[in-house]
Design an enzyme around this catalytic site. Sequence first.
Site, short mmCIF file in Angstrom:
data_model
loop_
_atom_site.label_atom_id
_atom_site.label_comp_id
_atom_site.label_asym_id
_atom_site.label_seq_id
_atom_site.Cartn_x
_atom_site.Cartn_y
_atom_site.Cartn_z
N ASN A 234 0.84 -1.20 0.00
CA ASN A 234 0.00 0.00 0.00
C ASN A 234 0.87 1.24 0.00
O ASN A 234 2.10 1.14 -0.05
CB ASN A 234 -0.95 -0.02 1.20
CG ASN A 234 -0.22 -0.18 2.51
OD1 ASN A 234 0.61 0.64 2.88
ND2 ASN A 234 -0.52 -1.25 3.23
N PHE A 347 -5.51 3.59 14.05
CA PHE A 347 -5.60 4.60 12.99
C PHE A 347 -6.68 4.19 12.00
O PHE A 347 -6.88 2.99 11.74
CB PHE A 347 -4.26 4.73 12.27
CG PHE A 347 -3.29 5.63 12.95
CD1 PHE A 347 -2.93 6.86 12.42
CD2 PHE A 347 -2.72 5.26 14.17
CE1 PHE A 347 -2.03 7.69 13.06
CE2 PHE A 347 -1.81 6.08 14.82
CZ PHE A 347 -1.48 7.30 14.26
N LYS A 365 -12.90 -2.88 17.80
CA LYS A 365 -11.56 -3.32 18.19
C LYS A 365 -11.22 -2.97 19.64
O LYS A 365 -10.11 -3.20 20.09
CB LYS A 365 -10.53 -2.73 17.22
CG LYS A 365 -10.79 -3.16 15.77
CD LYS A 365 -9.80 -2.53 14.82
CE LYS A 365 -10.24 -2.72 13.37
NZ LYS A 365 -10.26 -4.13 12.96
#
Length: 426
Positions: A234, A347, A365
């Site tokens: 990425n 993030f 999460k």
Amino acid sequence: MNPLEGRNILIGVTGGIAAYKVVEVASRLKKSGANVRVIMTKNATEFVSPRTFQEITGNPVSVEMFAEKIHVAHIALADFADLLLIAPATANFLAKAAHGIADDLLTTTILATTAPIFVCPSMNTNMLENRVTQENLKILKNLGMKIIDSASGNLACGTIGKGRLPEPEDICAEIEKFFAENFVPREKNSVEISAGFGEVLTIVENPLPLAGKRIIVTAGGTIEPIDPVRYICNRSSGKMGYEIAKVARKHGAEVLLISGNSTELQPENLHFQKVESAEEMRRAILAEYESTNAVIMAAAVSDYRVKNVAAQKIKKSDENLTLELVKNPDILKELGQNKGKRILVGFAAETENLIEYANKKLEEKNLDMIVANNVTVEGAGFGTSTNIASLIHRDGKIENLPKMSKSELAEQIVRRLEEKFLLKEG
């Protein structure tokens, strides 16, 4: 690495005309990253206002031996210091220090500190050359203090000779050289003084807010191989995570930086581990997770990997190539399921519905905070030196930060982490 970054420097200012030059010394040390505090004798305040030093350093200035609420200020200041600089050092001060007289806050602090002491004599030439003054300088030197010799030139009394305070840049250069060559950072909790202007002092533990904390920071993009030549990756540069790791280390934490693909230089004075795939990153984190106080997951972890990685290079043909992708483990979710008392920061790099998607990720999460940014906005996202982020907290608070450098954003993130530690421990 900047030798002054994060150092605790205590400056003792005595009652000489050259006290005004020490304002620039304090300013230079502060701009170099040092945490600077100042003790002034009562006579020194006749030449420079304590408020001047307070504004320059951002810290309270200590003058009185017996403050209103605490009577051990000299111990707190002595423990704070990585180095004690006396500038200017008058003949009267040299005499008292050489013979162990402790009749004010500065001379008492000298007896209480174990930090290196640098002394900058400044006075009239005749006073400096007087046998008593010279003998006192010898005593201080024999006691292990570093004497920075006076400069020569025009003196305030109108004469020309030796006795001038060295230039601020020369004093700072001596201190920087010392830290670069001789000094090992103290890995211990200390105390600092936090107060309003002037007299009221309060002891606060740990001048380095993250001292004693062990933090994992991840950075960069993970690599998922297709064959021995090709891979899926990425656009992450890793800069954000690297900046966070450096700031956390500066604030006293023991930092493990686990990095995927990145062109950033490896930071100094922290633990570093290079990985490639998401699975490698997962194993590296879990190996250290048990003894960790916090994880800041700034890495861009690949969501998918190739199911069947080719052992040999796939040859080009006229046919379309189909790759079957399977999901990678959700590292942050796994950490959140076994969070315990740890603090987790994630993030969210999104292209739409920023707050909605980031909030969903925070809940799923089990995070304490998530840093969200829209990577399509100019000045934010991958490959830039700046970022525009929103900090979303577990309690629903959202902080929309303006455009800033990634190093500045890293400072903001680490400070929020410190606040969360205080809340958990309070």
